[in-house]
Design a protein around this motif. Structure first.
Motif, PDB file in Angstrom:
ATOM      1  N   GLN A  20       1.968 -12.329 -26.064  1.00 53.10           N
ATOM      2  CA  GLN A  20       2.153 -11.199 -26.119  1.00 53.10           C
ATOM      3  C   GLN A  20       3.262 -10.449 -25.067  1.00 53.10           C
ATOM      4  N   THR A  21       3.536  -9.206 -25.225  1.00 57.36           N
ATOM      5  CA  THR A  21       4.658  -8.610 -24.280  1.00 57.36           C
ATOM      6  C   THR A  21       3.660  -7.420 -23.811  1.00 57.36           C
ATOM      7  N   LEU A  22       3.932  -7.120 -22.565  1.00 58.80           N
ATOM      8  CA  LEU A  22       3.202  -6.079 -21.701  1.00 58.80           C
ATOM      9  C   LEU A  22       4.253  -5.097 -21.053  1.00 58.80           C
ATOM     10  N   GLU A  48      -6.109  -6.525 -17.426  1.00 60.19           N
ATOM     11  CA  GLU A  48      -7.067  -7.403 -17.523  1.00 60.19           C
ATOM     12  C   GLU A  48      -6.837  -7.975 -18.966  1.00 60.19           C
ATOM     13  N   TYR A  49      -7.625  -9.365 -18.618  1.00 62.42           N
ATOM     14  CA  TYR A  49      -7.674 -10.444 -19.606  1.00 62.42           C
ATOM     15  C   TYR A  49      -9.189 -10.133 -20.357  1.00 62.42           C
ATOM     16  N   GLY A  50      -9.161  -9.899 -21.237  1.00 58.82           N
ATOM     17  CA  GLY A  50     -10.407  -9.724 -22.033  1.00 58.82           C
ATOM     18  C   GLY A  50     -10.431  -9.522 -23.652  1.00 58.82           C
ATOM     19  N   ASP A  51     -11.670  -9.471 -23.992  1.00 54.16           N
ATOM     20  CA  ASP A  51     -11.652  -9.196 -25.472  1.00 54.16           C
ATOM     21  C   ASP A  51     -11.015  -7.726 -25.780  1.00 54.16           C
ATOM     22  N   GLY A  52     -10.605  -7.708 -27.058  1.00 54.42           N
ATOM     23  CA  GLY A  52     -10.148  -6.561 -27.587  1.00 54.42           C
ATOM     24  C   GLY A  52      -8.908  -6.652 -28.368  1.00 54.42           C
ATOM     25  N   GLU A  53      -8.084  -5.531 -28.679  1.00 53.87           N
ATOM     26  CA  GLU A  53      -6.984  -5.664 -29.280  1.00 53.87           C
ATOM     27  C   GLU A  53      -5.869  -5.277 -28.624  1.00 53.87           C
ATOM     28  N   VAL A  54      -4.574  -5.904 -28.564  1.00 51.94           N
ATOM     29  CA  VAL A  54      -3.684  -5.539 -28.140  1.00 51.94           C
ATOM     30  C   VAL A  54      -2.978  -4.183 -28.198  1.00 51.94           C
ATOM     31  N   GLU A  81      -7.567 -19.078 -28.764  1.00 54.83           N
ATOM     32  CA  GLU A  81      -8.250 -18.198 -27.628  1.00 54.83           C
ATOM     33  C   GLU A  81      -7.903 -16.358 -28.395  1.00 54.83           C
ATOM     34  N   THR A  82      -8.983 -15.957 -28.443  1.00 55.42           N
ATOM     35  CA  THR A  82      -8.776 -14.170 -28.964  1.00 55.42           C
ATOM     36  C   THR A  82      -8.841 -13.331 -27.897  1.00 55.42           C
ATOM     37  N   LYS A  83      -8.739 -13.565 -26.549  1.00 57.57           N
ATOM     38  CA  LYS A  83      -8.598 -12.652 -25.599  1.00 57.57           C
ATOM     39  C   LYS A  83      -7.271 -12.387 -25.508  1.00 57.57           C
ATOM     40  N   VAL A  84      -6.940 -11.109 -24.909  1.00 53.18           N
ATOM     41  CA  VAL A  84      -5.526 -10.425 -24.775  1.00 53.18           C
ATOM     42  C   VAL A  84      -5.333  -9.878 -23.369  1.00 53.18           C
ATOM     43  N   PHE A  85      -4.230  -9.639 -22.948  1.00 51.96           N
ATOM     44  CA  PHE A  85      -4.065  -8.888 -21.829  1.00 51.96           C
ATOM     45  C   PHE A  85      -3.829  -7.368 -22.118  1.00 51.96           C
ATOM     46  N   ASN A  86      -4.430  -6.591 -21.340  1.00 57.32           N
ATOM     47  CA  ASN A  86      -4.113  -5.240 -21.528  1.00 57.32           C
ATOM     48  C   ASN A  86      -3.927  -4.305 -20.199  1.00 57.32           C
ATOM     49  N   ARG A  87      -3.166  -3.260 -20.033  1.00 60.49           N
ATOM     50  CA  ARG A  87      -3.001  -2.664 -19.030  1.00 60.49           C
ATOM     51  C   ARG A  87      -4.283  -1.783 -18.732  1.00 60.49           C
ATOM     52  N   ILE A  88      -4.916  -1.754 -17.679  1.00 54.54           N
ATOM     53  CA  ILE A  88      -6.063  -1.049 -17.098  1.00 54.54           C
ATOM     54  C   ILE A  88      -5.753  -0.015 -16.268  1.00 54.54           C
ATOM     55  N   ALA A  89      -4.539  -0.048 -15.563  1.00 51.48           N
ATOM     56  CA  ALA A  89      -4.380   0.975 -14.102  1.00 51.48           C
ATOM     57  C   ALA A  89      -3.085   0.723 -14.120  1.00 51.48           C
ATOM     58  N   THR A  90      -2.379   1.959 -13.487  1.00 51.62           N
ATOM     59  CA  THR A  90      -1.030   1.929 -12.872  1.00 51.62           C
ATOM     60  C   THR A  90      -1.275   2.753 -11.493  1.00 51.62           C
ATOM     61  N   ALA A 135      -1.385  -9.445 -33.877  1.00 52.52           N
ATOM     62  CA  ALA A 135      -2.535  -9.111 -33.160  1.00 52.52           C
ATOM     63  C   ALA A 135      -2.528  -9.599 -31.869  1.00 52.52           C
ATOM     64  N   GLY A 136      -1.878 -10.485 -31.591  1.00 54.06           N
ATOM     65  CA  GLY A 136      -1.762 -10.729 -30.099  1.00 54.06           C
ATOM     66  C   GLY A 136      -2.540 -12.179 -29.762  1.00 54.06           C
ATOM     67  N   ILE A 137      -3.040 -12.668 -31.128  1.00 54.16           N
ATOM     68  CA  ILE A 137      -3.798 -13.733 -30.838  1.00 54.16           C
ATOM     69  C   ILE A 137      -3.022 -15.265 -31.020  1.00 54.16           C
ATOM     70  N   THR A 138      -2.479 -15.824 -29.913  1.00 54.80           N
ATOM     71  CA  THR A 138      -1.733 -16.871 -30.155  1.00 54.80           C
ATOM     72  C   THR A 138      -2.160 -18.038 -29.475  1.00 54.80           C
ATOM     73  N   GLY A 139      -1.476 -19.157 -29.772  1.00 57.30           N
ATOM     74  CA  GLY A 139      -1.667 -19.988 -28.619  1.00 57.30           C
ATOM     75  C   GLY A 139      -2.526 -21.095 -28.940  1.00 57.30           C
ATOM     76  N   CYS A 140      -2.414 -22.474 -28.419  1.00 57.42           N
ATOM     77  CA  CYS A 140      -3.203 -23.370 -28.869  1.00 57.42           C
ATOM     78  C   CYS A 140      -3.884 -23.895 -27.568  1.00 57.42           C
ATOM     79  N   SER A 141      -5.084 -23.727 -27.351  1.00 57.39           N
ATOM     80  CA  SER A 141      -6.044 -23.974 -26.059  1.00 57.39           C
ATOM     81  C   SER A 141      -6.007 -25.624 -26.008  1.00 57.39           C
ATOM     82  N   ASN A 142      -6.471 -26.102 -24.875  1.00 62.98           N
ATOM     83  CA  ASN A 142      -6.613 -27.391 -24.585  1.00 62.98           C
ATOM     84  C   ASN A 142      -7.807 -27.936 -25.718  1.00 62.98           C
ATOM     85  N   ASP A 143      -8.829 -27.071 -25.768  1.00 64.78           N
ATOM     86  CA  ASP A 143      -9.692 -27.243 -26.835  1.00 64.78           C
ATOM     87  C   ASP A 143      -9.023 -27.077 -28.310  1.00 64.78           C
TER      88      ASP A 143
END
Length: 811
Positions: free
Chosen positions: A407-409, A448-454, A41-50, A28-36
């Motif tokens: 994730q990979t973009l 953009e980094y935000g809520d949503g699915e990869v 972290e459930t936010k992901v990066f997605n392309r919003i424009a080219t 799902a693209g939800i990975t990583g151990c945060s400092n907390d």
């Protein structure tokens, strides 16, 4: 929530349900151990424009001029991008105050080749190469006012600049003076090998004064540091941390130096070292195969881009140049100790996503070009730009000694520079490859980094024998007749030992979980004959079946279409022929529809064939066209196949040859039929008849042609076809689904088609540039339509493959 992967690694949690949950989070693209440690972290990066930067020349990119975005920086408020455009010798400006709708602000000539750009306050600092050759090197630092886009100061540099960086406190700038070598220079027995003087160095600029004309330049020598060519250092990239320590890579020297900018002294230097690679592909096989069976012991890293993670650790993109390139990235501490080496992981990820550049196997594989970091919320990420696979890999580096894949973009073609604007939750990547003829346009990719699915990838493969199933260049697509969760696909002639793929679309992303070679185990294909062809025309003298059947009896054909046999016993696969009749010299073909002429010599090398296989891909029968139709062959042949009511329906991509004028016997001129054919083969009577399909006229601003890509039975005598032009990006105009009925048609009729969907908007929903080759279509029992594009084996192509579901079109 406690970080699952870290706890699994530490042995705190280890059971099947935990592993399953961890795997699902990764997908799902939800990975990583945060400092907390209490949150994931459930936010992901997605392309919003080219933004294709050719729009700076023409608002619709109707230009053949080469223009590129290579290195990108942003104004302090994050609303204006500034990028270097090497081929046009300019810098460009783009307004991203609305990040989803970037607007070009124009360009500014630099009087030389801009190689890099960085920003201090309202000024863009542009490194400009003004060298006349590889020996007489020179360069300038142009200081540009971002607001009014004018040059306010010019500083002379020690030589040819490659990278520019500004310190976090805004007191210093550093410029890597590469003085690059001539790769064609002959010295002794070697070509392009260093040392080749003049030596490179590092320029340090005091930019503390508010007035750029008062800035001063000093130089730091790099001579004598490296073990490799110590007299000829070639600094490649530079980055500065908050302690005003610059890290400098010397790619050709396989060396790294740390420079104190306050004192202008080298405080440490060390080799970039080497690594041992396994399970990689180092052979550019012909026919092409991706085989992850090779190794490279002691492979020099030869880093290009470098970035500080914090004041104690930095990361390098190990692109390689003369003697190395380790296909990954490395994280070092201040003493040059390797705290993390990603090994072969990036190559394996490119294979899994269908982005592996097989034509670069003998060189440096996916070839990481650059690295960038950015802190978003509580998490710090490392972004690794892979030049040849056109991907950006994202890793959580809260703990630099233990990066965690996120994730990979997708990133256009040839991602070079990267920039994070954390205050706006944005990542910008500049992709530099620009060639209109090859359907590549340089672009600025905005994520953009935000809520949503990869949203990417839409398709990835599973592992087989410890490595991912390799795939790419998808063409035909078909739905399983018993399950709406399964699709089948084939790869085209870019690869040898062609395969039939099984895709599970119940997974997100869809999962390619099987690949069966098409096999001539029983010599069925080896036994066919072309004796029925009109030998007077010498059309098939060059056909050689031996080259199409490998030693293991897998086949090297051009699978363009696939369909399930309705008896459930296997598949139909159509292979497109290669070559045009009479084009053994420089024969000219007249396109009846456009009047255009073709004059390339394309002799017949392969026939258009239908293969009947069993469920595992073993050939049971080969169906050929009638000799009279073969005598009309043009290189745009079989593209799709479907079975309906005891007959096979085969789509030809474009019109074939109608007649030939032999007035000049050495250069006959062929006239084409008005429309491409839909071949109909009766499975019982074993006879052919043909309809004709009326193509839309080409409407692209760049001309080109229109053809059919796939055909699918909808039942009740209706057929769905993909119709597309051969244009991409801003030039793309026709990507459409049509349907037509075969009821009451007789041999020679022209079908009447009805528009089902204009796919351009669907393709733009991916927020990238529109793909040229929408090649496959499949229809599920519930009426949902899937389409897929061909990524050309990542050869002059972004490698991006979109498997898209279209709903509600057939209701």
């Amino acid at each position: 929530m406690i970080c699952l992967f870290q706890n699994i690694k530490e042995g705190k949690m280890f059971n099947k349900s935990t592993i399953a949950l961890a795997v699902s989070i990764t997908v799902a693209g939800i990975t990583g151990c945060s400092n907390d440690s209490e949150s994931v972290e459930t936010k992901v990066f997605n392309r919003i424009a080219t933004y294709p930067v050719c729009m700076q020349i023409d608002s619709s990119c109707n230009t053949d001029d080469e223009t590129a975005a290579e290195i990108v920086a942003a104004s302090e408020d994050g609303n204006t991008l500034v990028y270097s455009d090497s081929p046009a010798e300019k810098v460009g400006f783009v307004d991203i105050s609305n990040s989803a709708s970037p607007v070009g602000l124009g360009t500014l000539a630099m009087g030389g080749e801009p190689t890099s750009v960085a920003v201090k306050g309202n000024y863009a600092l542009v490194g400009v190469n003004t060298s006349t050759d590889f020996v007489n090197t020179s360069g300038e630092l142009k200081v540009v006012d971002i607001t009014d886009r004018t040059v306010v100061a010019t500083l002379t540099l020690a030589g040819q600049p490659d990278s520019v960086a500004v310190s976090p406190d805004g007191l210093y700038a550093a410029v890597a003076i590469e003085n690059e070598r001539d790769e064609d220079h002959v010295g002794g027995a070697d070509i392009g090998i260093n040392p080749q003087l003049p030596a490179g160095s590092l320029d340090v600029i005091d930019i503390s004064d508010a007035e750029p004309t008062n800035w001063s330049v000093s130089n730091v020598s790099m001579i004598g540091l490296a073990d490799i060519a110590p007299t000829d250092p070639e600094p490649e990239f530079v980055d500065i941390n908050s302690d005003n320590i610059a890290v400098v890579t010397m790619q050709e020297n396989n060396h790294i130096a740390l420079v104190d900018l306050v004192t202008g002294t080298v405080i440490n230097d060390f080799t970039a070292g080497s690594t041992n690679l396994s399970n990689i592909d180092t052979s550019e096989a012909k026919p092409r195969l991706i085989e992850l069976t090779d190794s490279q012991p002691a492979r020099l890293r030869e880093p290009d881009g470098v970035v500080w993670i914090d004041t104690s650790y930095f990361a390098t993109a190990d692109e390689g140049d003369m003697n190395g390139g380790s296909r990954g990235y490395t994280i070092f501490d201040l003493n040059g100790n390797v705290v993390h080496d990603v090994g072969n992981e990036l190559d394996l990820r490119t294979v899994r996503l269908g982005h592996y550049p097989e034509k670069r196997s003998e060189n440096k594989g996916n070839e990481p070009e650059n690295v960038k970091t950015g802190t978003f919320g509580k998490d710090k990420f490392l972004f690794v730009n892979s030049e040849r696979s056109s991907l950006v890999f994202v890793y959580n580096v809260n703990d630099p000694t233990n990066p965690i894949y996120k994730q990979t973009l997708p990133a256009g073609v040839g991602p070079e520079g990267a920039l994070t604007i954390a205050s706006r939750n944005l990542l910008i990547v500049a992709s530099e490859k620009d060639n209109r003829g090859d359907k590549m346009r340089s672009s600025l990719n905005i994520y953009e980094y935000g809520d949503g699915e990869v949203r990417y990838p839409t398709l990835q493969s599973v592992d087989n024998n410890g490595v991912p199933i390799a795939w790419g260049a998808m063409s035909g697509l078909a739905a399983d007749i018993n399950s709406d969760d399964i699709l089948y696909a084939v790869e085209d002639s870019f690869y040898g030992s062609n395969r039939i793929f099984t895709i599970d679309i119940s997974k997100t992303p869809a999962e390619l979980n099987a690949a069966n070679k098409i096999m001539d185990s029983n010599d069925v294909f080896a036994s066919i004959s072309t004796s029925g062809v009109n030998e007077d025309l010498d059309a098939f003298d060059d056909v050689d079946l031996a080259t199409m059947i490998s030693a293991d009896k897998s086949v090297n054909i051009d699978p363009e279409g696939i369909a399930l046999r309705l008896d459930g016993a296997g598949f139909w696969v159509v292979s497109e022929g290669a070559g045009t009749v009479f084009n053994t010299t420089d024969a000219t073909t007249v396109d009846t529809n456009s009047g255009a002429l073709e004059s390339k010599a394309r002799p017949i090398e392969k026939l258009n064939l239908i293969f009947k296989t069993d469920t595992s891909g073993v050939i049971e029968e080969v169906i050929e066209l009638p000799a009279a139709i073969n005598d009309k062959q043009r290189r745009f042949g079989f593209e799709g196949v479907t079975e309906y009511n005891g007959k096979l329906y085969v789509a030809f991509q474009r019109a074939w040859v109608e007649s030939v004028d032999f007035t000049d016997p050495l250069n006959p001129v062929s006239t084409l039929e008005s429309n491409p054919r839909i071949g109909v083969y009766d499975l019982t009577a074993k006879t052919w008849m043909f309809y004709f399909y009326p193509l839309d006229a080409a409407t692209s601003q760049n001309g080109g042609w229109v053809g059919v890509s796939d055909i699918t039975s909808l039942g009740n005598g209706e057929m769905l076809v993909v119709e597309r032009d051969n244009q991409a990006g801003p030039d793309a105009s026709i990507k459409r689904l049509y349907k037509f009925s075969v009821a009451s048609l007789v041999d020679g009729d022209t079908v009447s088609k009805t528009l089902v969907d204009d796919l351009i908007d669907d393709l733009r929903n991916a927020n990238g540039l529109v793909y040229e080759k929408v090649e496959g279509s499949a229809v599920l029992s519930n009426g949902d339509i899937y389409i897929i594009n061909d990524n050309d084996g990542v050869d002059d192509n972004s490698g991006e493959t979109q498997l898209m579901k279209l709903q509600g079109l057939l209701q």
